[in-house]
Design an enzyme around this catalytic site. Structure first.
Site, PDB file in Angstrom:
ATOM      1  N   GLY A   1       0.800  -1.199  -0.019  1.00  0.00           N
ATOM      2  CA  GLY A   1       0.171   0.013   0.013  1.00  0.00           C
ATOM      3  C   GLY A   1       0.803   1.051  -0.050  1.00  0.00           C
ATOM      4  O   GLY A   1       1.556   1.191   0.846  1.00  0.00           O
TER       5      GLY A   1
ATOM      6  N   TRP B   1       1.092   7.938   4.321  1.00  0.00           N
ATOM      7  CA  TRP B   1       1.810   7.418   5.521  1.00  0.00           C
ATOM      8  C   TRP B   1       2.901   6.036   4.981  1.00  0.00           C
ATOM      9  O   TRP B   1       3.837   5.877   5.541  1.00  0.00           O
ATOM     10  CB  TRP B   1       0.919   7.001   6.645  1.00  0.00           C
ATOM     11  CG  TRP B   1       1.430   6.810   8.057  1.00  0.00           C
ATOM     12  CD1 TRP B   1       0.996   5.826   8.804  1.00  0.00           C
ATOM     13  CD2 TRP B   1       2.819   6.848   8.512  1.00  0.00           C
ATOM     14  NE1 TRP B   1       1.860   5.788   9.936  1.00  0.00           N
ATOM     15  CE2 TRP B   1       2.957   6.307   9.802  1.00  0.00           C
ATOM     16  CE3 TRP B   1       3.800   7.701   8.030  1.00  0.00           C
ATOM     17  CZ2 TRP B   1       3.916   6.365  10.686  1.00  0.00           C
ATOM     18  CZ3 TRP B   1       4.887   7.952   9.004  1.00  0.00           C
ATOM     19  CH2 TRP B   1       5.103   7.139  10.119  1.00  0.00           C
TER      20      TRP B   1
ATOM     21  N   ALA C   1       2.159  12.646   7.650  1.00  0.00           N
ATOM     22  CA  ALA C   1       3.429  11.919   7.118  1.00  0.00           C
ATOM     23  C   ALA C   1       4.248  12.804   6.407  1.00  0.00           C
ATOM     24  O   ALA C   1       5.496  12.769   6.757  1.00  0.00           O
ATOM     25  CB  ALA C   1       2.739  11.106   5.959  1.00  0.00           C
TER      26      ALA C   1
ATOM     27  N   LYS D   1     -10.160   7.988  16.427  1.00  0.00           N
ATOM     28  CA  LYS D   1     -10.012   9.505  15.937  1.00  0.00           C
ATOM     29  C   LYS D   1     -10.165   9.778  14.522  1.00  0.00           C
ATOM     30  O   LYS D   1     -10.350  11.227  14.414  1.00  0.00           O
ATOM     31  CB  LYS D   1      -8.348   9.773  16.321  1.00  0.00           C
ATOM     32  CG  LYS D   1      -7.666   9.007  15.381  1.00  0.00           C
ATOM     33  CD  LYS D   1      -5.963   9.131  15.807  1.00  0.00           C
ATOM     34  CE  LYS D   1      -5.044   8.486  14.663  1.00  0.00           C
ATOM     35  NZ  LYS D   1      -5.305   9.049  13.192  1.00  0.00           N
TER      36      LYS D   1
ATOM     37  N   ARG E   1      -6.260  14.239   6.667  1.00  0.00           N
ATOM     38  CA  ARG E   1      -6.962  14.271   5.514  1.00  0.00           C
ATOM     39  C   ARG E   1      -8.715  14.343   6.221  1.00  0.00           C
ATOM     40  O   ARG E   1      -9.578  14.693   5.349  1.00  0.00           O
ATOM     41  CB  ARG E   1      -7.061  13.119   4.600  1.00  0.00           C
ATOM     42  CG  ARG E   1      -7.191  11.577   5.331  1.00  0.00           C
ATOM     43  CD  ARG E   1      -6.661  10.588   4.408  1.00  0.00           C
ATOM     44  NE  ARG E   1      -5.421  10.418   4.415  1.00  0.00           N
ATOM     45  CZ  ARG E   1      -4.804   9.297   3.695  1.00  0.00           C
ATOM     46  NH1 ARG E   1      -5.549   8.396   2.948  1.00  0.00           N
ATOM     47  NH2 ARG E   1      -3.335   9.158   3.946  1.00  0.00           N
TER      48      ARG E   1
END
Length: 466
Positions: A47, A51, A234, A284, A346
């Site tokens: 992926g 991050w 990130a 979160k 984001r």
């Protein structure tokens, strides 16, 4: 499964080890994997979001020069094209950075970005990632990365796999990986960076975190699957802003891996409470969307944001006490992770955009230049789970059984707006300004006065804490 049983040696206690060179840290980890000369430690990221890409780039920067002893690679799907506007923006970024410009010219790679800027060539995400450009983070060039687009080639002999996938894709990709691993003799170690959850109602209502999904999909023992999270943006971490994180899981792996990952500007501690940290990682993102909405709807009112913070953290504490018998307190890195995600990220960005009407919930959650907005699926999962009658708890004032979701007005408002799309964005403010709303302290007191822990919510794995 013990470390001897899975083919690896017993881990030394590395939590308080003195600062050592990268060569020494790599050598220590290689010994734990019984590596011999000429057999590199193989680390692969799965992926390539912001991050996930940054994490692999940090390891490449730190250890990539030791080519005989370590191999760091990153898998992402092939075929994702870059649109003209993104190609133009990337060209501007390249020309604004002399170091990047010289590197590309030196590799004879600059011309393709000129052609992309002019519209004479289509650039692809895996192609530009090899040059250090993540499609979700074009403004922050990374080091060049070794990118693999064949998943089987990437993972079949990996010693350490880093899960950088969204939680919504974790299960399907790791089911595919599990098929490739059926014949392997050694058990890999997996570090999951994914934040999010799934809800399952069968055979009983329970939650599924990414580490549990990986365990079910691959049959890798939970002792070999860890979660790493913290107050991390990130791009700021790659630009060497000071940051910290926690790696959570079994003692035998978390301590040496914390030492291996740690860098002068990125401090990694280890912790046993995998469940709380992973659930908080999903929660979160839920409440970050609400934070962005409140900020946009109140013109960045500090008072309104503080009121929201008090209520959302009390809901988070209430929910984690349902899921863990003795959860880690919302303090230190856990609180900091919540704070930075509510402040910038984001999901908060998405909350601002939908509150302003610049995006709509029906437009989907895979946003150009941002990637997957994981908080939306987490809203649906937590709401669905906490609406089950079998999980009823006592109301703090009325002494009657209620559904857990009834004690979470912010979660209800987010669900009504984002999932049901029955109300507008101002539902979040109405939830905060309800005159009958009780002190958020009372919600926390419910968790202190009586145990509301529901073991069944964790499915068959239970609370993993060693």
């Amino acid at each position: 499964m013990s470390s001897q049983e899975n083919g690896h040696a017993t881990m030394p206690n590395a939590s308080k080890a003195p600062q050592s060179s990268v060569e020494e840290r790599l050598d220590e980890l290689r010994k734990l994997f019984h590596k011999t000369p000429g057999d590199p430690l193989r680390i692969v990221g799965v992926g390539a979001g912001a991050w996930g890409s940054v994490f692999i780039a940090l390891l490449q920067d730190a250890y990539g020069h030791l080519r005989d002893d370590i191999q760091v690679r990153l898998w992402r799907r092939a075929g994702k094209s870059i649109d003209r506007a993104s190609a133009e923006h990337l060209f501007e970024v390249i020309n604004s950075r002399e170091d990047v410009l010289r590197r590309l010219i030196g590799k004879c790679a600059y011309l393709k970005y000129v052609e992309g800027r002019l519209g004479d060539r289509t650039l692809y995400a895996d192609e530009i990632l090899r040059d250090g450009f993540c499609i979700n983070m074009l403004d922050t060039p990374l080091c060049p990365l070794k990118v693999v687009t064949n998943l089987q080639e990437a993972v079949w002999d990996a010693d350490i796999v880093v899960n950088g996938l969204p939680s919504t894709e974790t299960r399907s990709i790791f089911e595919e990986i599990g098929r490739y691993w059926k014949e392997r003799r050694t058990v890999p170690v997996i570090i999951s960076l994914s934040k999010g959850v799934e809800a399952s109602l069968s055979p009983v209502p329970h939650i599924m975190t990414p580490t549990q999904m990986i365990h079910e999909a691959t049959n890798v023992p939970l002792e070999n699957i860890l979660y790493l999270g913290g107050p991390n943006i990130a791009s700021e971490i790659y630009n060497k802003e000071y940051a910290n994180a926690r790696i959570c899981g079994s003692k035998e792996w978390r301590k040496p891996l914390a030492k291996f990952i740690r860098q002068p500007h990125f401090i990694v501690w280890d912790n046993s409470d995998l469940v709380t940290h992973e659930v908080m990682g999903g929660l979160k993102n839920v409440y970050a969307i609400g934070a962005g909405m409140v900020a946009a709807l109140t013109n960045e009112s500090a008072t309104s944001k503080a009121v929201y913070f008090a209520h959302c953290t009390s809901e988070m504490i209430f929910i984690t006490n349902l899921l863990s018998e003795e959860p880690e307190k919302l303090a230190g890195p856990l609180l900091a992770d919540t704070y930075v995600t509510l402040l910038k990220g984001r999901n908060a960005w998405y909350g601002q955009k939908v509150a302003k009407g610049e995006l709509r919930p029906d437009m989907g959650v895979n946003i150009k230049g941002k990637g997957m907005i994981q908080g939306v699926s987490a809203v649906e999962a937590f709401f669905e789970l906490l609406s089950q009658p079998s999980l009823s708890v006592m109301h703090p004032d009325e002494e009657r059984p209620v559904l857990p979701v009834e004690l979470c007005p912010i979660l209800q408002a987010l669900h009504q707006f984002l999932i049901k799309q029955e109300r507008g964005p101002d539902a979040i403010l109405q939830a905060l300004r309800d005159e009958t709303l009780y002190d958020p302290r009372e919600r926390i007191e419910v968790t202190r006065n009586i145990s509301i822990f529901k073991p069944s919510l964790l499915g068959s794995s239970g609370s993993f804490k060693t």
